[in-house]
Enzyme design. Structure first.
Site, PDB file in Angstrom:
ATOM      1  N   HIS A   1       0.668  -1.268   0.160  1.00 27.32           N
ATOM      2  CA  HIS A   1      -0.131  -0.056  -0.025  1.00 27.32           C
ATOM      3  C   HIS A   1       0.901   1.168   0.125  1.00 27.32           C
ATOM      4  O   HIS A   1       1.816   1.154   0.630  1.00 27.32           O
ATOM      5  CB  HIS A   1      -0.823   0.042   1.128  1.00 27.32           C
ATOM      6  CG  HIS A   1      -2.018  -0.727   1.289  1.00 27.32           C
ATOM      7  ND1 HIS A   1      -1.832  -2.352   1.214  1.00 27.32           N
ATOM      8  CD2 HIS A   1      -3.425  -0.448   1.237  1.00 27.32           C
ATOM      9  CE1 HIS A   1      -3.195  -2.790   1.376  1.00 27.32           C
ATOM     10  NE2 HIS A   1      -3.945  -1.907   1.055  1.00 27.32           N
TER      11      HIS A   1
ATOM     12  N   ASN B   1       7.847  -4.057   3.555  1.00 26.89           N
ATOM     13  CA  ASN B   1       6.628  -3.725   3.847  1.00 26.89           C
ATOM     14  C   ASN B   1       5.916  -4.140   4.995  1.00 26.89           C
ATOM     15  O   ASN B   1       5.236  -3.299   5.785  1.00 26.89           O
ATOM     16  CB  ASN B   1       5.663  -4.820   2.656  1.00 26.89           C
ATOM     17  CG  ASN B   1       3.994  -4.451   2.860  1.00 26.89           C
ATOM     18  OD1 ASN B   1       3.737  -3.222   3.053  1.00 26.89           O
ATOM     19  ND2 ASN B   1       3.386  -5.242   2.434  1.00 26.89           N
TER      20      ASN B   1
END
Length: 225
Positions: free
Chosen positions: A84, A115
């Site tokens: 994201h 991440n």
């Protein structure tokens, strides 16, 4: 290409250049046709509401022309996360708002240990900053960085044009806080897209915003100049 001429309040301090601008309920994407992923994602962090949960409904963004659009198949068995840019946990004002963060236009290939560790930690620190008593709003712009003096690796099966999805060398995040007195404070970071040991402090990745702009070719907060 601008999807909607009525830009939202997220863009108060500027809108960087992009091939296509995608306006969502609480964030805006500047998309790159060349890289088949966002050049930047601009948001205002939205406070938590009870009962809103993470949707996990990853899907292509069909507003983007097919030839430039990333697909779920690009990430399948690649070893990279659908990372994201606008965090799901930043956008939990409503179910549909959270769902929109799972559009692939808001994703970029991220090393799993990047991440799920240092990038996640930076997201958490940004939300903690937003909870400050004197904070009125927190604007955040994030995006991938490519270093053209380094080899660019790809994921995904080649399409009919031989196109695959490039893996960013690093990611940036620039945080602009507006206080309840009208003062502005800014913090900017560049982090390599790789495993970073948890003992390394986040502030060791802090940089001048101009450094991000020089690497990315983006003018991040143009109305502040």
């Amino acid at each position: 290409m601008i999807e909607n001429s009525n830009l939202t309040r997220e863009t108060r301090y500027g809108v960087p250049a992009a091939d296509q601008i995608l306006i969502n309920r609480n964030y805006v994407i500047g998309y790159s046709y060349y890289f088949r992923q966002a050049k930047w994602a601009l948001e205002i962090i939205n406070p938590k509401k009870d009962g809103i949960t993470r949707k996990d409904n990853f899907r292509p963004d069909y507003r983007i022309p097919e030839r430039f659009r990333a697909d779920l198949a690009d990430y399948e068995s690649s070893g990279f996360d659908r990372g994201h840019l606008v965090s799901s946990a930043n956008q939990i004002g409503s179910d549909i708002q959270n769902s929109e963060t799972f559009l692939l236009s808001n994703m970029a290939p991220q090393h799993p240990k990047f991440n799920r560790n240092i990038w996640k930690k930076l997201e958490e620190e940004t939300r903690r900053l937003d909870l400050g008593k004197k904070v009125l709003e927190t604007y955040v712009i994030s995006g991938p960085l490519f270093f053209f003096d380094q080899e660019v690796f790809m994921i995904g099966a080649k399409d009919d044009n031989g196109v695959t999805l490039p893996i960013p060398h690093a990611f940036f995040k620039s945080i602009l806080v507006e206080t309840n007195t009208g003062a502005l404070k800014m913090w900017s970071f560049i982090m390599p897209n790789e495993f970073i040991h948890e003992s390394i402090p986040i502030d060791s990745f802090q940089v001048k915003t101009s450094k991000i702009e020089k690497i990315s070719g983006l003018f991040l907060w143009e109305t502040l100049v």
